[in-house]
Design an enzyme around this catalytic site. Structure first.
Site, mmCIF file in Angstrom:
data_model
loop_
_atom_site.group_PDB
_atom_site.id
_atom_site.type_symbol
_atom_site.label_atom_id
_atom_site.label_comp_id
_atom_site.label_asym_id
_atom_site.label_seq_id
_atom_site.Cartn_x
_atom_site.Cartn_y
_atom_site.Cartn_z
ATOM 1 N N SER A 18 -39.697 -15.265 21.360
ATOM 2 C CA SER A 18 -39.041 -16.393 20.705
ATOM 3 C C SER A 18 -37.628 -16.042 20.246
ATOM 4 O O SER A 18 -37.374 -14.967 19.694
ATOM 5 C CB SER A 18 -39.870 -16.848 19.504
ATOM 6 N N SER A 20 -36.198 -18.134 18.074
ATOM 7 C CA SER A 20 -36.073 -18.803 16.783
ATOM 8 C C SER A 20 -35.506 -17.896 15.690
ATOM 9 O O SER A 20 -34.676 -18.348 14.886
ATOM 10 C CB SER A 20 -37.429 -19.368 16.349
ATOM 11 N N THR A 64 -44.798 -22.869 17.866
ATOM 12 C CA THR A 64 -44.727 -22.999 19.311
ATOM 13 C C THR A 64 -46.150 -23.071 19.851
ATOM 14 O O THR A 64 -47.119 -23.140 19.085
ATOM 15 C CB THR A 64 -43.911 -21.842 19.921
ATOM 16 N N LYS A 68 -49.089 -26.715 18.387
ATOM 17 C CA LYS A 68 -48.460 -27.998 18.062
ATOM 18 C C LYS A 68 -49.460 -29.125 17.828
ATOM 19 O O LYS A 68 -49.165 -30.079 17.114
ATOM 20 C CB LYS A 68 -47.461 -28.382 19.154
ATOM 21 N N GLY A 254 -32.192 -25.745 28.846
ATOM 22 C CA GLY A 254 -33.280 -25.755 27.877
ATOM 23 C C GLY A 254 -32.898 -25.123 26.554
ATOM 24 O O GLY A 254 -33.409 -25.530 25.495
#
Length: 292
Positions: A18, A20, A64, A68, A254
């Protein structure tokens, strides 16, 4: 933990890849706040236990796959958008007694809209026909994003229509129409893409390679005005993105969706406008280091 700092983290399985943390750390640095952002591998069975252990230090969680859907069940309150989409990618800890109220939200919709508008180059861009490739959780967020852009009827191409029940139910809740069609060939998919103003591929990496190769091999450079968002960004450019560009269209990578959905998470968690450009720089630098 610095005095007065708060915590946030990204959860999922797998999650080590990730980006993030790169985005949130850059935001905190630009905002001048001493928050700590972590990473934890958590599956569906483990999410409820993690949420139960949160305390007042926590500002929120980024989620993620595969979390979800199950996040809908652990939130105290679910934002109407997340409820209608059927997917929560953000849990916000509201200040209050003890842990505080846990609010489920969906920032993927914001990410799709912002990435598409950025690629189109117009804030007032209003596309008409749309094609969605794939039928999973991101496809449901895409339908909501397309509705925000004014498209309430979309063609959805999937390999196995029998597995698209959740998407059909989400479309019904949103009040949008979808035509679900089995993806039979690259030629068929290319015809659909060329007939649409906007295409959003929610496919995993490499799943759209054949379509991209066909678009490139048959390119006529007449794709001006068409926009593709390919949510897969590793490797980049994808063969789908390269084929779409060769055909004359504009592409939203993306990672742009990733950037904008994270910016909305930062806004929701901190209550302050996200420093998007600082986050963009950190993200593109991180992708360059990965060779993307």
């Amino acid at each position: 933990m610095p005095a007065g700092a708060r915590r946030a983290a990204v959860l999922g399985k797998p999650v080590a890849h990730s980006l993030s943390p790169v985005l949130h750390d850059a935001a905190y640095a630009a905002l001048g706040i001493d928050w700590v952002y972590g990473v934890a591998e958590v599956d569906e069975a483990g999410l409820r236990g993690v949420v139960a252990a949160l305390d007042g230090e926590w500002a929120g969680l980024s989620l993620t796959m595969p979390l979800k859907h199950v996040a809908l069940e652990v939130a105290d309150v679910v934002d109407p958008l997340a409820q209608v989409v059927g997917a929560v990618n953000t849990l916000i800890v509201q200040p209050g007694p003890g842990r505080g109220l846990l609010v489920g939200a969906n920032t993927d919709v914001h990410g799709v809209v912002a990435a598409l508008r950025e690629a189109a180059g117009r804030a007032d861009w209003r596309p008409h026909g749309a094609v969605v490739l794939g039928g999973g959780a991101t496809a449901a967020s895409t339908l909501a994003a397309l509705a925000e852009l004014g498209i309430t009827s979309s063609l959805v191409l999937v390999r196995n229509p029998a597995r698209a029940g959740a998407l059909q139910r989400a479309a019904h809740r949103m009040g949008v129409d979808i035509t679900l069609r089995r993806w039979t060939s690259a030629e068929q998919a290319a015809d659909a893409v060329r007939a649409a103003d906007v295409t959003v591929s929610t496919l995993p990496a490499h799943a759209g390679d054949d379509l991209g190769d066909h678009l490139a091999a048959t390119a006529q450079g007449q794709g001006a005005g068409r926009v593709l968002l390919d949510v897969a960004y590793d490797p980049w450019p994808s063969r789908l993105a390269a084929g779409f560009t060769a055909d004359g269209g504009a592409v939203a990578p993306g990672w742009a969706m990733l950037l904008h959905q994270a910016a909305e998470q930062v806004r929701l968690m901190t209550g302050r406008p996200a420093p998007v450009e600082a986050m963009r720089t950190a993200l593109t630098d991180a992708l360059a280091r990965r060779g993307g």
